[in-house]
Design a protein around this motif. Structure first.
Motif, PDB file in Angstrom:
ATOM      1  N   ALA A   1       0.839  -1.200   0.000  1.00  0.00           N
ATOM      2  CA  ALA A   1       0.000   0.000   0.000  1.00  0.00           C
ATOM      3  C   ALA A   1       0.877   1.254   0.000  1.00  0.00           C
ATOM      4  O   ALA A   1       1.834   1.357   0.761  1.00  0.00           O
ATOM      5  N   GLY A   2       0.555   2.171  -0.895  1.00  0.00           N
ATOM      6  CA  GLY A   2       1.297   3.418  -0.990  1.00  0.00           C
ATOM      7  C   GLY A   2       2.578   3.330  -1.795  1.00  0.00           C
ATOM      8  O   GLY A   2       3.198   4.344  -2.098  1.00  0.00           O
ATOM      9  N   GLY A   3       2.984   2.116  -2.167  1.00  0.00           N
ATOM     10  CA  GLY A   3       4.233   1.931  -2.910  1.00  0.00           C
ATOM     11  C   GLY A   3       4.047   2.156  -4.397  1.00  0.00           C
ATOM     12  O   GLY A   3       2.942   2.398  -4.886  1.00  0.00           O
ATOM     13  N   PRO A   4       5.143   2.062  -5.147  1.00  0.00           N
ATOM     14  CA  PRO A   4       5.074   2.263  -6.599  1.00  0.00           C
ATOM     15  C   PRO A   4       4.597   0.990  -7.312  1.00  0.00           C
ATOM     16  O   PRO A   4       4.666  -0.109  -6.762  1.00  0.00           O
ATOM     17  N   PHE A   5       4.134   1.172  -8.524  1.00  0.00           N
ATOM     18  CA  PHE A   5       3.849   0.022  -9.376  1.00  0.00           C
ATOM     19  C   PHE A   5       5.182  -0.490  -9.907  1.00  0.00           C
ATOM     20  O   PHE A   5       6.018   0.288 -10.373  1.00  0.00           O
ATOM     21  N   VAL A   6       5.383  -1.811  -9.831  1.00  0.00           N
ATOM     22  CA  VAL A   6       6.627  -2.433 -10.275  1.00  0.00           C
ATOM     23  C   VAL A   6       6.316  -3.281 -11.513  1.00  0.00           C
ATOM     24  O   VAL A   6       5.469  -4.181 -11.454  1.00  0.00           O
ATOM     25  N   PRO A   7       6.986  -2.998 -12.643  1.00  0.00           N
ATOM     26  CA  PRO A   7       6.720  -3.764 -13.869  1.00  0.00           C
ATOM     27  C   PRO A   7       6.934  -5.261 -13.665  1.00  0.00           C
ATOM     28  O   PRO A   7       7.836  -5.686 -12.951  1.00  0.00           O
ATOM     29  N   ASP A   8       6.072  -6.041 -14.318  1.00  0.00           N
ATOM     30  CA  ASP A   8       6.137  -7.493 -14.176  1.00  0.00           C
ATOM     31  C   ASP A   8       6.147  -8.195 -15.530  1.00  0.00           C
ATOM     32  O   ASP A   8       5.816  -9.361 -15.624  1.00  0.00           O
ATOM     33  N   GLY A   9       6.465  -7.462 -16.587  1.00  0.00           N
ATOM     34  CA  GLY A   9       6.591  -8.107 -17.892  1.00  0.00           C
ATOM     35  C   GLY A   9       5.603  -7.571 -18.905  1.00  0.00           C
ATOM     36  O   GLY A   9       4.750  -6.741 -18.599  1.00  0.00           O
ATOM     37  N   TYR A  10       5.744  -8.050 -20.137  1.00  0.00           N
ATOM     38  CA  TYR A  10       4.875  -7.629 -21.226  1.00  0.00           C
ATOM     39  C   TYR A  10       4.623  -8.803 -22.160  1.00  0.00           C
ATOM     40  O   TYR A  10       5.332  -9.813 -22.145  1.00  0.00           O
ATOM     41  N   THR A  11       3.606  -8.640 -22.978  1.00  0.00           N
ATOM     42  CA  THR A  11       3.243  -9.631 -23.980  1.00  0.00           C
ATOM     43  C   THR A  11       2.948  -8.910 -25.279  1.00  0.00           C
ATOM     44  O   THR A  11       2.173  -7.942 -25.293  1.00  0.00           O
ATOM     45  N   ASP A  12       3.560  -9.348 -26.376  1.00  0.00           N
ATOM     46  CA  ASP A  12       3.195  -8.826 -27.686  1.00  0.00           C
ATOM     47  C   ASP A  12       1.865  -9.454 -28.077  1.00  0.00           C
ATOM     48  O   ASP A  12       1.613 -10.634 -27.816  1.00  0.00           O
ATOM     49  N   LEU A  13       1.001  -8.669 -28.687  1.00  0.00           N
ATOM     50  CA  LEU A  13      -0.345  -9.120 -29.029  1.00  0.00           C
ATOM     51  C   LEU A  13      -0.567  -9.080 -30.533  1.00  0.00           C
ATOM     52  O   LEU A  13      -0.209  -8.097 -31.185  1.00  0.00           O
ATOM     53  N   THR A  14      -1.180 -10.117 -31.055  1.00  0.00           N
ATOM     54  CA  THR A  14      -1.615 -10.091 -32.447  1.00  0.00           C
ATOM     55  C   THR A  14      -2.975  -9.401 -32.504  1.00  0.00           C
ATOM     56  O   THR A  14      -3.642  -9.213 -31.480  1.00  0.00           O
ATOM     57  N   ARG A  15      -3.386  -9.062 -33.685  1.00  0.00           N
ATOM     58  CA  ARG A  15      -4.705  -8.457 -33.880  1.00  0.00           C
ATOM     59  C   ARG A  15      -5.791  -9.361 -33.317  1.00  0.00           C
ATOM     60  O   ARG A  15      -6.693  -8.914 -32.605  1.00  0.00           O
ATOM     61  N   ASP A  16      -5.723 -10.659 -33.625  1.00  0.00           N
ATOM     62  CA  ASP A  16      -6.740 -11.605 -33.161  1.00  0.00           C
ATOM     63  C   ASP A  16      -6.778 -11.705 -31.639  1.00  0.00           C
ATOM     64  O   ASP A  16      -7.853 -11.832 -31.050  1.00  0.00           O
ATOM     65  N   GLN A  17      -5.622 -11.648 -30.985  1.00  0.00           N
ATOM     66  CA  GLN A  17      -5.603 -11.707 -29.522  1.00  0.00           C
ATOM     67  C   GLN A  17      -6.321 -10.507 -28.910  1.00  0.00           C
ATOM     68  O   GLN A  17      -7.047 -10.652 -27.939  1.00  0.00           O
ATOM     69  N   VAL A  18      -6.124  -9.340 -29.498  1.00  0.00           N
ATOM     70  CA  VAL A  18      -6.814  -8.150 -28.981  1.00  0.00           C
ATOM     71  C   VAL A  18      -8.318  -8.288 -29.210  1.00  0.00           C
ATOM     72  O   VAL A  18      -9.117  -8.061 -28.298  1.00  0.00           O
ATOM     73  N   LEU A  19      -8.713  -8.682 -30.414  1.00  0.00           N
ATOM     74  CA  LEU A  19     -10.128  -8.768 -30.739  1.00  0.00           C
ATOM     75  C   LEU A  19     -10.850  -9.878 -29.990  1.00  0.00           C
ATOM     76  O   LEU A  19     -12.057  -9.793 -29.770  1.00  0.00           O
ATOM     77  N   LYS A  20     -10.136 -10.922 -29.570  1.00  0.00           N
ATOM     78  CA  LYS A  20     -10.756 -12.013 -28.811  1.00  0.00           C
ATOM     79  C   LYS A  20     -10.771 -11.736 -27.318  1.00  0.00           C
ATOM     80  O   LYS A  20     -11.282 -12.531 -26.552  1.00  0.00           O
TER      81      LYS A  20
END
Length: 170
Positions: A138-157
């Protein structure tokens, strides 16, 4: 010669106006989708075997439209959506519903960058990237935990407000 230059400038300005207006309409539709969702959600999370109460902050967005050298896609654009929620967990739905979840408590933030190309007088979603960060204290910063590349179909689904952003354009 001056007349030709003025005509070319007006042609270039007008050729950019329609794609920009269309993209701004898409951005507006997406913003509306997030504004229409419930601010408070209580759900069972199967993977953790507990109930979670999420309190969503207003979604933030930025976008940019650029002219390209491509004849097939004369414009490109991106839309970046930053979405965050504070959350708390409980063993059952009633207890989760009764949780007091402070805005600066434990939380999750997701940033989605969606890429578009303007083709045949319409914006086409081409893909994107989703990154996630957690606020574990609580009160702390957001710490990045990774990313995912998305295809068009992944976004639309996808589900939720991100999917409703594009429901009219499917």
């Amino acid at each position: 010669m001056k007349t030709l230059a003025v005509v070319l400038v007006l042609f270039c300005a007008n050729s950019f106006a329609e794609p920009l207006k269309d993209f701004e309409a898409l951005v507006s539709q997406c913003r509306q989708s997030f504004e229409n969702r419930s601010v408070v959600e209580v759900d069972f999370v199967e993977r953790n075997k507990n109930w979670v109460k999420r309190v969503w902050s207003p979604m933030k967005s930025t976008y940019d439209v650029k002219r390209t050298d491509s004849l097939v896609s004369p414009f490109s654009a991106f839309l970046e959506l930053t979405d965050s929620a504070a959350f708390g967990t409980a063993p059952d739905a009633l207890a989760a519903n009764d949780l007091d979840v402070p805005a600066d408590g434990k939380g999750i933030m997701q940033i989605r960058r969606l890429d578009f190309a303007y083709q045949d007088r319409a914006w086409v979603l081409t893909g994107g990237r989703s990154s996630i960060a957690f606020r574990r204290v609580a009160g702390g910063p957001f710490v990045p935990d990774g990313y995912t590349d998305l295809t068009r179909d992944q976004v639309l689904k996808g589900t939720g407000p991100i999917a409703r952003c594009f429901s009219l354009g499917r």
